[in-house]
Each structure stands twice: as structure tokens, then as C-alpha cells.
Enzyme design. Sequence first.
Site, PDB file in Angstrom:
ATOM      1  N   GLU A 285      60.432   6.678 -35.849  1.00  0.00           N
ATOM      2  CA  GLU A 285      61.238   5.729 -35.091  1.00  0.00           C
ATOM      3  C   GLU A 285      62.444   5.351 -35.945  1.00  0.00           C
ATOM      4  O   GLU A 285      62.283   4.888 -37.075  1.00  0.00           O
ATOM      5  CB  GLU A 285      60.407   4.483 -34.769  1.00  0.00           C
TER       6      GLU A 285
ATOM      7  N   LYS B 259      55.606 -17.506 -33.418  1.00  0.00           N
ATOM      8  CA  LYS B 259      56.289 -17.276 -34.703  1.00  0.00           C
ATOM      9  C   LYS B 259      57.382 -16.244 -34.416  1.00  0.00           C
ATOM     10  O   LYS B 259      57.120 -15.047 -34.365  1.00  0.00           O
ATOM     11  CB  LYS B 259      55.291 -16.738 -35.739  1.00  0.00           C
TER      12      LYS B 259
ATOM     13  N   GLU C  16      51.899  -4.364 -29.525  1.00  0.00           N
ATOM     14  CA  GLU C  16      52.952  -3.585 -28.883  1.00  0.00           C
ATOM     15  C   GLU C  16      53.865  -3.110 -29.998  1.00  0.00           C
ATOM     16  O   GLU C  16      54.612  -3.907 -30.572  1.00  0.00           O
ATOM     17  CB  GLU C  16      53.673  -4.464 -27.854  1.00  0.00           C
TER      18      GLU C  16
HETATM   19  O1  TXE Z   1      59.386  -5.505 -38.228  1.00  0.00           O
HETATM   20  P1  TXE Z   1      58.048  -6.347 -38.441  1.00  0.00           P
HETATM   21  P2  TXE Z   1      60.748  -5.475 -39.065  1.00  0.00           P
HETATM   22  C1  TXE Z   1      60.228  -1.558 -35.888  1.00  0.00           C
HETATM   23  C2  TXE Z   1      61.533  -0.818 -36.097  1.00  0.00           C
HETATM   24  C3  TXE Z   1      62.093  -1.474 -37.318  1.00  0.00           C
HETATM   25  C4  TXE Z   1      60.844  -1.773 -38.103  1.00  0.00           C
HETATM   26  C5  TXE Z   1      60.935  -2.875 -39.135  1.00  0.00           C
HETATM   27  O2  TXE Z   1      61.255   0.539 -36.346  1.00  0.00           O
HETATM   28  O3  TXE Z   1      62.948  -0.637 -38.031  1.00  0.00           O
HETATM   29  O4  TXE Z   1      59.912  -2.150 -37.116  1.00  0.00           O
HETATM   30  O5  TXE Z   1      61.364  -4.099 -38.547  1.00  0.00           O
HETATM   31  C6  TXE Z   1      56.422 -10.584 -38.360  1.00  0.00           C
HETATM   32  N1  TXE Z   1      51.789 -10.830 -40.606  1.00  0.00           N
HETATM   33  N2  TXE Z   1      60.298  -2.603 -34.888  1.00  0.00           N
HETATM   34  O6  TXE Z   1      60.479  -5.395 -40.523  1.00  0.00           O
HETATM   35  O7  TXE Z   1      57.726  -6.499 -39.879  1.00  0.00           O
HETATM   36  C7  TXE Z   1      57.909 -10.737 -38.608  1.00  0.00           C
HETATM   37  O8  TXE Z   1      58.202 -11.956 -39.266  1.00  0.00           O
HETATM   38  C8  TXE Z   1      52.222 -11.369 -39.443  1.00  0.00           C
HETATM   39  C9  TXE Z   1      59.817  -2.260 -33.579  1.00  0.00           C
HETATM   40  O9  TXE Z   1      61.598  -6.588 -38.624  1.00  0.00           O
HETATM   41  O10 TXE Z   1      57.013  -5.694 -37.606  1.00  0.00           O
HETATM   42  C10 TXE Z   1      58.445 -10.638 -37.189  1.00  0.00           C
HETATM   43  O11 TXE Z   1      58.257 -11.886 -36.531  1.00  0.00           O
HETATM   44  N3  TXE Z   1      53.482 -11.214 -38.984  1.00  0.00           N
HETATM   45  C11 TXE Z   1      59.616  -3.450 -32.727  1.00  0.00           C
HETATM   46  C12 TXE Z   1      57.528  -9.590 -36.551  1.00  0.00           C
HETATM   47  O12 TXE Z   1      56.335  -9.585 -37.358  1.00  0.00           O
HETATM   48  C13 TXE Z   1      54.334 -10.486 -39.716  1.00  0.00           C
HETATM   49  C14 TXE Z   1      60.566  -4.550 -32.864  1.00  0.00           C
HETATM   50  C15 TXE Z   1      58.108  -8.179 -36.525  1.00  0.00           C
HETATM   51  O13 TXE Z   1      58.421  -7.788 -37.842  1.00  0.00           O
HETATM   52  C16 TXE Z   1      53.935  -9.898 -40.929  1.00  0.00           C
HETATM   53  C17 TXE Z   1      60.964  -4.795 -34.229  1.00  0.00           C
HETATM   54  C18 TXE Z   1      52.610 -10.095 -41.376  1.00  0.00           C
HETATM   55  N4  TXE Z   1      52.140  -9.552 -42.516  1.00  0.00           N
HETATM   56  C19 TXE Z   1      60.845  -3.809 -35.168  1.00  0.00           C
HETATM   57  N5  TXE Z   1      54.998  -9.214 -41.432  1.00  0.00           N
HETATM   58  C20 TXE Z   1      59.251  -3.196 -31.288  1.00  0.00           C
HETATM   59  N6  TXE Z   1      58.052  -2.672 -31.052  1.00  0.00           N
HETATM   60  O14 TXE Z   1      59.993  -3.546 -30.392  1.00  0.00           O
HETATM   61  C21 TXE Z   1      56.016  -9.381 -40.563  1.00  0.00           C
HETATM   62  N7  TXE Z   1      55.628 -10.151 -39.526  1.00  0.00           N
END
Ligand code: TXE
Length: 482
Positions: free
Chosen positions: A384, A176, A251
Site C-alpha cells: 500500500e 481517539k 478496517e
Molecule cells: O497509521 P496508524 P499511520 C496506512 C497507510 C499509511 C500507514 C501509516 O498505508 O501510510 O497506514 O499511517 C492510532 N494502539 N493507513 O502511521 O498508525 C493512531 O494514533 C492504538 C491506512 O498514521 O495505523 C491513529 O489514530 N492506536 C488507513 C490510528 O491508530 C494506535 C488510514 C491510525 O494510525 C497505535 C491511515 C497503537 N499502538 C493509514 N498506534 C486506512 N485503512 O484508511 C497508532 N494508533
Amino acid sequence: MNATHYIDGHHVPSEGNATIDVIDPSDGQKFGQIARGTAADVDTAVRAARKTMGENFDGPWGAMTALERGRLLAKLGAAVMQHHEELAQLEARDTGKALRVARNDATALARYMEYYAGACDKLHGDTLPYERGYTVLTVRIPHGVTGHIIPWNYPMQIAGRSVGASLAAGNACVVKPAEDASLSLLRLAEIATEVGFPAGALNVVTGYGKEAGAALCANPGIDHISFTGSTMTGRSVGLAAAERHCPVTLELGGKSPQIVFADADLDAAEPVLLNAIIQNAGQTCSAGSRVLVEQSVYEEVVQRLAKRFTAVRAGTPAEDLDMGPLINEKQFRQVRDMVSTAEASGLKVAARGTVSPNASATGYYQEAVLFRDVPHDSDLAQREIFGPVLVVMPFADEAEAVRLANGTDFGLVAGVWTRDGARQLRMAHKLHCGQVFVNNYGAAGGVELPFGGVKSSGFGREKGFEALLGFTTLKTIAIKHG
Ligand code: TXE
């Protein structure tokens, strides 16, 4: 560009044909649509994956030998290199990242496949000493069907490491991608079919996290979840997995420190300190987002960084400057707000970069910002930011450096800059995190190096051989033969 899910070896629209707009971050304009996946779509993909695994791992994919899987992964790596420019252009358009970074990501994707291709037939169990008259052995077997929730910052790299390891271990995958960046992974799944992967071995269901992502976590046909993303979402994924005793690798975020001692080679450190925060416009979980500097060289390091920051330019992916735009409006506002709130509270900006005059006013461009003398307990030093914003603060001695470095909720990566060999080792042992780099900061590279965090940065390891272990379960077989 209108893209649908990729399930069971072909394109499938979402249930009800619902879609999500694809936005170009460099101008904020729509340039295509992807399918808005539902729980039913996820279930279709999971069924396809289970079918190719087979009830007793006797389906087309489940029955393959390690050697056969390795050969297919090697072909996939080679095919990614053949489609390298196409994948890089697609990724740059979808995420806004500089072309150079997208090209590097495509190379890394191929490299993951290559690494795990060679690892397939080196993954094995042990024989164990036990009581007289017994032979005891362990075997490593795949979980079955693994779910992969991928963020938007490095889709090809993150899917590469997790899907590569999972397929190598013998699982079938349902991916996904993030709703903001799905295109490269849809193309990857097509390429996998082209090189001969059986239908259903690699499926991609696009959609929103709260819909398709949550449905993937809840689906009883998923035997392991690999999640990369925010700490908040990671918690809900972990809880959903716990509800049905599903193993999970998380992660999550970071606030990684780079610690500069007075005896460090500052000429060598300077470009690395900069790159570790501006790479991918700071949207990197392992970004070196805090620089801690020993007091006696503090002023010099701040001046050196300020000069570098002033020269950092954000521009369109095609201009290929130091950084592209941020991924979306939400992320753009979040970074903007953190910077302006910090300034309003009196924190000092030491330098700012610029945005290219060619950049569209409707794109999500954030200039690089360097804050100095940032208090350790401030939001800016603890949260972050996920943008090109670096905080610098001084420390008095080694003990204080360790206290500050370990003093956040996170523990992903750390960098240590010193010529003192004993101190290099002391620091490496005292830093509470998953990776320590000494006199370098290679967090984004290193396919071979296990990667993951402690505390709120998550648990489990991706990358390297270690990741393969996480994508298997271990069975112990004790045979009494007298
Ligand atoms: O992340 P999400 P977002 C951090 C970074 C950023 C913040 C928000 O600080 O500002 O996260 O980003 C899926 N059940 N990182 O909102 O929500 C979503 O569709 C299952 C750090 O984009 O964590 C996407 O595929 N899945 C990070 C993935 O989770 C769900 C990289 C990441 O989205 C879900 C990105 C749910 N309930 C953001 N809700 C890193 N560690 O590298 C969302 N998703």
C-alpha cells in the site's frame, strides 16, 4: 487554535497539560495545539461513558429508548449540515485535503447520522423455533462503551460511520482521533452536546497512538474497539484486544484492483479509474491503486490514463484543485521513497502530474504518478503506497485477471469493467475481497453499503445496517412454559 479533550460534555486539558503541535500540511507550519492524552485521560473519558450508560444501562444515555436515540442522531445530522462549511474548512486546514473533498466528508458525516437515526428502532432480535413448550427469543443489546481509533485520512467519514452506528446501537463512545487530524471530531462532540446528547455519550481524547490509543485498547472499561488504520497498527490493536477478550473490528489497508476487460466502456471507465487513485491524494484505504487491463486494449488504456495523469494538479486546499498535499512529512517521504526506488529499479513512469506554483515549498505536495508494465511481484504492485501513485499491468485472460487481482495480502475492494453480464457475476464471485463494484467504483460513498475486508485488510463490517449488528451482542432467551 488550542484544543483540549472533550470529556463528559466539556473541554478538559490533558493530565500535566501536555500538548501536540497541529501542523498545516499545506505549508508544514504549526497553527495550533491539541491535548496529548495519557492513560489517565482515557480513563476519565471511559468513566464518563460508563456513568452515562449506567451499571444496568439505566444511566441517562443507557436508559434511552431506540426512538429517543434516533431522534438525537437525527438532530445531530441536521446540526452537522448547519455547521457544514465550518467543519469542512476545519478539516481542510487540518488534513490539507481539497475543500471539495472536505465538504463531501461533512455531508457524509451528516448522512451517517441520518442513516443511523432511522435505523435505531429497526434493530431487533428474532423468535426461534425450538422444542415444544418453549418460546425462544434473541435480543440485541449494546456492548456498553465502545472505543474508536480513527485515522487522519477521512476523520469525519470514518468517525461518522463508526460512532453513528455505535450510538444508534445504544453504546457510549470514546473516540481517539489521529494526532494529525483531531479538530473536526472535537467539534463534532461539542455539537452533540449542543443538540442534547447526555454528557459522556460521545467523548474525544486526543493524543498519540502509542499513548492514548494503546491506553484505550488496554482499558478494561472498553467493551468493543473499532479501529481503522494501518495493517501493522491493526495487528497490535487486535493483540491488545485479545489480551482481555475484547471484540474488535479492524478496517485496514488495501491494494485494490480495477480490472478492465476489452469489451468495457472505456469512456465511462477512464475518469473513474483516475478518480479512484487521486481522490484525497491517494490517501484512501479503498483507493483503486492497481489497474489490470486485458492485453488487446492495454496500450489504449495506458495512453488514455497517461493523458489524464499529465493534467492532474496538486494545490492548496483553498485552490481546490484535483488534490491537496499529503498529511505529514512521514507520509510524504514514504511516498517519495517508493516512487524513486521504483524508478531506480527500472520501472517505467508513463506520466506525471504537476504541483501548483502557489503551493508552498515547505508543504507536503506529491504529484500524481502513473507507472506502466509493473511486475505483479514488485513492491509497487504489492504494498500500500497511500499516495497518488497508480500501477498498470496487462493480463491475458479472465483466469489471469483473477489470479493477479487476488494475488496480494489485501482484500478490501475490487472494480470490474465489462459489458458481459455472465462475466460480471463470475468475477464478482471469484474476487476475494469485501466489496466488488461492476462498471463503477463507489468505494468512498455509499453510507448504506457494508464495508470491510478479508485477509490483511481486516475483518468486521462498518457502514450500512450490518455495522449495527457488530456494535451489539446477542442474547438468547429460552422460556419453558409447558
Ligand atoms: O497509521 P496508524 P499511520 C496506512 C497507510 C499509511 C500507514 C501509516 O498505508 O501510510 O497506514 O499511517 C492510532 N494502539 N493507513 O502511521 O498508525 C493512531 O494514533 C492504538 C491506512 O498514521 O495505523 C491513529 O489514530 N492506536 C488507513 C490510528 O491508530 C494506535 C488510514 C491510525 O494510525 C497505535 C491511515 C497503537 N499502538 C493509514 N498506534 C486506512 N485503512 O484508511 C497508532 N494508533
